[in-house]
Scaffold this motif. Structure first.
Motif, short mmCIF file in Angstrom:
data_model
loop_
_atom_site.label_atom_id
_atom_site.label_comp_id
_atom_site.label_asym_id
_atom_site.label_seq_id
_atom_site.Cartn_x
_atom_site.Cartn_y
_atom_site.Cartn_z
N ALA A 112 0.94 -1.27 0.10
CA ALA A 112 0.23 0.05 0.10
C ALA A 112 0.85 1.28 0.20
O ALA A 112 0.59 2.13 -0.51
CB ALA A 112 -0.94 0.04 1.28
N ALA A 115 -5.66 1.24 -1.41
CA ALA A 115 -6.67 0.58 -0.45
C ALA A 115 -6.88 -0.99 -0.78
O ALA A 115 -7.31 -1.60 0.22
CB ALA A 115 -8.08 1.45 -0.71
N LEU A 162 -8.01 -3.96 1.85
CA LEU A 162 -9.25 -4.50 1.74
C LEU A 162 -9.07 -6.01 1.68
O LEU A 162 -9.71 -6.69 2.05
CB LEU A 162 -9.81 -3.99 0.55
CG LEU A 162 -10.31 -2.58 0.66
CD1 LEU A 162 -11.04 -1.81 -0.75
CD2 LEU A 162 -11.80 -2.50 1.74
N ILE A 188 -2.29 -0.99 7.97
CA ILE A 188 -2.48 0.38 7.97
C ILE A 188 -1.27 0.93 8.95
O ILE A 188 -0.88 2.02 8.34
CB ILE A 188 -3.86 0.47 8.78
CG1 ILE A 188 -4.91 0.18 7.80
CG2 ILE A 188 -3.98 1.99 9.12
CD1 ILE A 188 -6.39 0.32 8.72
N THR A 219 -7.20 6.52 2.52
CA THR A 219 -7.25 5.28 1.79
C THR A 219 -7.07 4.18 2.80
O THR A 219 -7.90 3.21 2.73
CB THR A 219 -6.23 5.05 0.49
OG1 THR A 219 -4.93 5.29 1.33
CG2 THR A 219 -6.31 6.09 -0.54
N LEU A 220 -6.30 4.11 3.64
CA LEU A 220 -5.88 3.03 4.42
C LEU A 220 -7.16 2.71 5.59
O LEU A 220 -7.59 1.75 5.69
CB LEU A 220 -4.86 3.34 5.29
CG LEU A 220 -3.54 3.64 4.29
CD1 LEU A 220 -2.22 3.78 5.10
CD2 LEU A 220 -3.24 2.44 3.41
N ALA A 250 -10.40 1.85 3.87
CA ALA A 250 -10.48 0.60 3.46
C ALA A 250 -10.45 -0.61 4.71
O ALA A 250 -11.27 -1.44 4.67
CB ALA A 250 -9.02 0.14 2.76
N LEU A 272 -13.07 4.13 -4.30
CA LEU A 272 -13.16 3.40 -3.13
C LEU A 272 -13.87 2.36 -3.39
O LEU A 272 -13.56 0.90 -2.77
CB LEU A 272 -13.14 4.28 -1.83
CG LEU A 272 -12.05 5.01 -1.31
CD1 LEU A 272 -12.30 5.56 -0.01
CD2 LEU A 272 -10.53 4.08 -1.27
N TYR A 297 -13.28 -1.73 -3.34
CA TYR A 297 -13.80 -2.96 -2.53
C TYR A 297 -14.45 -3.83 -3.41
O TYR A 297 -14.61 -5.21 -2.96
CB TYR A 297 -14.97 -2.25 -1.81
CG TYR A 297 -15.86 -3.02 -1.01
CD1 TYR A 297 -15.42 -3.64 0.16
CD2 TYR A 297 -17.13 -3.18 -1.58
CE1 TYR A 297 -16.38 -4.51 0.96
CE2 TYR A 297 -18.14 -4.07 -0.82
CZ TYR A 297 -17.70 -4.89 0.53
OH TYR A 297 -18.46 -5.63 0.94
#
Length: 325
Positions: A19, A41, A45, A60, A83-84, A87, A192, A196
């Motif tokens: 990431a 992300a 995820l 993260i 993002t982190l 996610a 995002l 996902y």
């Protein structure tokens, strides 16, 4: 939270490095910045959906530490909030389940956290993130004015005939205060959600998924309460000042949710029809224009509901059971 074990932590550590590298790649490649930044992300995820909360948290923290060391703490904070953290939270919500009997379903099934509620929380999370970013960078009329002036100077340097007049510049400056939060918030919700969906497909293909891979055309809808939030955002846009900028952000994030729900509904309604492919191609191609884009948006706005995915009780991990929903 899932039981801590070396394999989950190691997987999370590798995902965090991946990431961080994607975010650093976005900083080095401006042309692909949005895609690479949003793609950061994806590792969080995947490990969150497949290995649990411990792996997601490890990813993260690892990515944030690498961002701090490589660039700065503010850089790491920005990537974490955009993002982190979203996610990791999406992966956590997707892992929540409880006996279906608690909501009036069969005793032998587990009910998973509704996709509509996941989308509601994603829109809320991105709204907060955009507002926080605006506070940090000092977003406002002065900021957008400088941005528009820089764009005008670049256009003038390239072709003086293309330079807008003073009145057009002032109108553009005033509109950008509202347009930028709408575009930023809406784009980020779309990206995002796409990550996902991709992560869910990957985890399902690997066989590590506990939550069933839902049929997005039938399941992707906005929660009924989001209509009132969106209405509040529209009203705030007419107040002016800071409320208008926050309202614009709300309109962008939740508007993107309704737009996705509308396209999902179109996919469902055209399923099995001979004219499905050309109709969908036409719908997506015409979405580059504002007026045709309002059609799926209105469909998504009018079709709000809450669907719950069900699986046999043995498929769910009761340690992730949701007791609040």
């Amino acid at each position: 939270m899932n039981k801590l074990d070396a394999k989950s932590l190691t997987t999370g550590f590798v995902a965090g490095i991946t990431a961080a590298l994607l975010v650093l790649g976005a900083a080095a490649q401006p042309t692909l910045a949005s895609i690479l930044y949003a793609a950061s992300a994806l590792p969080v995820l995947i490990v969150g959906l497949g290995w649990g909360n411990a792996a997601a948290i490890t990813a993260i923290v690892t990515a944030a530490l690498l961002g701090t060391v490589s660039v700065s703490p503010m850089f790491a904070f920005g990537m974490a909030i955009f993002t982190l953290a979203p996610a990791g939270w999406l992966a956590h919500l997707s892992s929540l389940a409880r006996p279906a009997s608690e909501i009036g379903g069969p005793d032998h099934l587990m009910a998973w956290y509704p996709l509509s509620d996941i989308l509601l929380q994603l829109c809320s999370f991105v709204t907060i993130a955009v507002v926080v970013l605006g506070v940090i960078i000092g977003f406002g009329p002065e900021f957008t004015g400088q941005l528009v002036d820089a764009m005008a100077q670049a256009m003038n340097a390239q072709d003086p005939a293309m330079a807008p007049d003073a009145l057009a510049l002032e109108q553009l400056k005033s509109s950008m205060v509202v347009l930028l939060p709408i575009i930023q918030g809406g784009t980020w919700v779309l990206l995002l959600t796409m990550m996902y969906y991709i992560a869910m497909r990957i985890v399902t293909a690997s066989g590590r998924n506990k939550r069933p891979r839902e049929d997005f055309p039938s399941a992707l809808r906005m929660n009924r309460n989001t209509v009132f939030i969106f209405l509040a955002g529209i009203i705030a846009c007419f107040i002016g000042g800071v409320p208008a900028m926050i309202g614009a952000t709300v309109c962008g994030t939740f508007g993107a949710g309704f737009l996705m729900a509308g396209f999902a509904s179109l996919h469902l309604k055209t399923r099995g029809k001979d004219w499905r492919l050309p109709a969908l191609v036409l719908a997506y191609l015409s979405s580059i224009m504002l007026l045709p884009l309002m059609i799926p948006f209105i469909i998504g706005l009018s079709d709000t509901r809450r669907t719950v995915a069900l699986t046999p009780a043995g498929k769910a991990d009761t340690s992730n059971s949701d007791t609040d929903n």
